[in-house]
Design a protein around this motif. Sequence first.
Motif, PDB file in Angstrom:
ATOM      1  N   UNK A   8       0.841  -1.198   0.000  1.00 53.46           N
ATOM      2  CA  UNK A   8       0.000   0.000   0.000  1.00 53.46           C
ATOM      3  C   UNK A   8       0.872   1.243   0.000  1.00 53.46           C
ATOM      4  N   UNK A   9       1.849   1.212   0.934  1.00 54.95           N
ATOM      5  CA  UNK A   9       2.738   2.377   1.052  1.00 54.95           C
ATOM      6  C   UNK A   9       3.596   2.542  -0.195  1.00 54.95           C
ATOM      7  N   UNK A  10       4.088   1.408  -0.709  1.00 59.59           N
ATOM      8  CA  UNK A  10       4.943   1.473  -1.902  1.00 59.59           C
ATOM      9  C   UNK A  10       4.170   2.117  -3.052  1.00 59.59           C
ATOM     10  N   UNK A  11       2.920   1.630  -3.273  1.00 65.58           N
ATOM     11  CA  UNK A  11       2.151   2.143  -4.418  1.00 65.58           C
ATOM     12  C   UNK A  11       1.762   3.607  -4.199  1.00 65.58           C
ATOM     13  N   UNK A  12       1.437   3.964  -2.951  1.00 71.80           N
ATOM     14  CA  UNK A  12       1.099   5.382  -2.697  1.00 71.80           C
ATOM     15  C   UNK A  12       2.312   6.269  -2.993  1.00 71.80           C
TER      16      UNK A  12
ATOM     17  N   UNK B  35       5.061   9.924  -6.969  1.00 73.58           N
ATOM     18  CA  UNK B  35       6.093  10.217  -7.985  1.00 73.58           C
ATOM     19  C   UNK B  35       5.452  10.551  -9.327  1.00 73.58           C
ATOM     20  N   UNK B  36       4.302   9.929  -9.597  1.00 76.40           N
ATOM     21  CA  UNK B  36       3.658  10.120 -10.913  1.00 76.40           C
ATOM     22  C   UNK B  36       2.567  11.201 -10.850  1.00 76.40           C
ATOM     23  N   UNK B  37       2.599  11.973  -9.778  1.00 76.00           N
ATOM     24  CA  UNK B  37       1.570  12.975  -9.511  1.00 76.00           C
ATOM     25  C   UNK B  37       1.266  13.864 -10.732  1.00 76.00           C
TER      26      UNK B  37
ATOM     27  N   UNK C 285      -2.269  15.768 -14.934  1.00 74.19           N
ATOM     28  CA  UNK C 285      -2.351  16.255 -16.321  1.00 74.19           C
ATOM     29  C   UNK C 285      -3.341  15.426 -17.146  1.00 74.19           C
ATOM     30  N   UNK C 286      -3.462  14.127 -16.816  1.00 74.16           N
ATOM     31  CA  UNK C 286      -4.345  13.271 -17.617  1.00 74.16           C
ATOM     32  C   UNK C 286      -5.719  13.087 -16.965  1.00 74.16           C
ATOM     33  N   UNK C 287      -5.910  13.695 -15.762  1.00 77.33           N
ATOM     34  CA  UNK C 287      -7.189  13.545 -15.046  1.00 77.33           C
ATOM     35  C   UNK C 287      -7.479  12.098 -14.663  1.00 77.33           C
ATOM     36  N   UNK C 288      -6.429  11.287 -14.557  1.00 81.02           N
ATOM     37  CA  UNK C 288      -6.625   9.842 -14.361  1.00 81.02           C
ATOM     38  C   UNK C 288      -7.315   9.540 -13.026  1.00 81.02           C
TER      39      UNK C 288
END
Length: 381
Positions: free
Chosen positions: A230-234, A239-241, A246-249
């Motif tokens: 969970x922490x790793x993916x968060x 990092x990909x913020x 920008x893509x509204x993902x």
Amino acid sequence: MDTAQKSLSGRLREDRGFADMLNACGNGLILVDAQGRIELVNQVVLNLFEYDEANLVGQPIEVLVPDNVRPDHHRLREGYASAPESRPMGLGRDLLARAQSGRLFPVEIGLNVLRDNGEVKVLATVFDISRRKQAEDALRQAVLDYQRSNAELKQFAYAASHDLQEPLRSVSGFTELLAMEYAGQLSTEADEYLQFIQQAAHRMSDLINGLLAYSRIETHGQEARVLNCDQVVRGVLGNLHALIEESDAQVHLDTLPEVRADEVQLIQLFQNLIGNALKYRHPERVPELHIRARRDGAHWQFSVQDNGLGIDPRYHETIFVIFQRLHPQNDIPGTGIGLSICRKIVDRHGGRIWLESVPGEGSTFFFTLPDPPSHARTRVT
Ligand code: ADP
């Protein structure tokens, strides 16, 4: 009939002590008469070849050899009988024996000549070497794997760090100098050419850095430790913020388990997969991602699902090969290294990686990590 005239097997059968001794012997023993018929066997042979004594004694020795060897065995036996000597059988060849069920197993056989009332017989000793063969095969395979990956890594690291990076630095450096020193003095065409060279040099530098990152998966790996996915993916989503904004993902994240892994590599793995899910988005849809985990026997199975461009099934294997890309550099930039790094990381952790995808609809990348994981494989070698 007096003792001297009785056959060896007859005498042995009568002597209980002798029979017990034969049965106590760890090797299989088979007494074969001059016609190639089985005259006597001990218990090890019966167990090994899955026979009852009554079904085996009196049979031609050929019943114990594999079907493909049987037609020739007769000739080999006659050749041996013409010049009998005590020796191992099939030197330099792998010998297989055949049990009654048809099961083949590797054996070592010793041939010993016995003269019995003037008849030349053969006492064959049979030793089942299945376990030893398995161990040898496993060892041979491990050595081959080790040598191959080692040679591969050394070559990559060497080529990337010395052979390629050095001259590339010169190309970039001198092109930059040329562009600066001769600014405004060259034709527009020449300025454009210099720009192309600089772009190509940048691209090459990206590829080389990717190659180095790829080879470092093995050479710079860390010890595995317990990590909360969970922490790793968060962290990765942080990092990909910029890309997400920008893509509204929309990113849907399941509760993820703890695993034992190399932290840097687990981050790399999720970041490459989530990054790709955002990068290869469909131009007409807002990207929607689902990151899930479920138990699959002794493994955790993770998945990263997107509703992006999708991938034709023809390329589901090739995209994991280094430098393989499906999209032209001008459309969507990339190096074609991310997924090969993912595969290497998952391999190193004792899992596997694959995908399911419908072109035009989206892709789901799956990977497994062992639970409990194989500690040995995640150790730096
Ligand atoms: P890169 O993204 O740098 O090209 P990768 O190794 O990560 O390198 O991906 C290899 C290729 O696989 C990509 O060029 C792309 O064509 C395809 N690909 C990877 N992930 C996805 C995805 N989620 N959706 C569609 N195509 C993808």
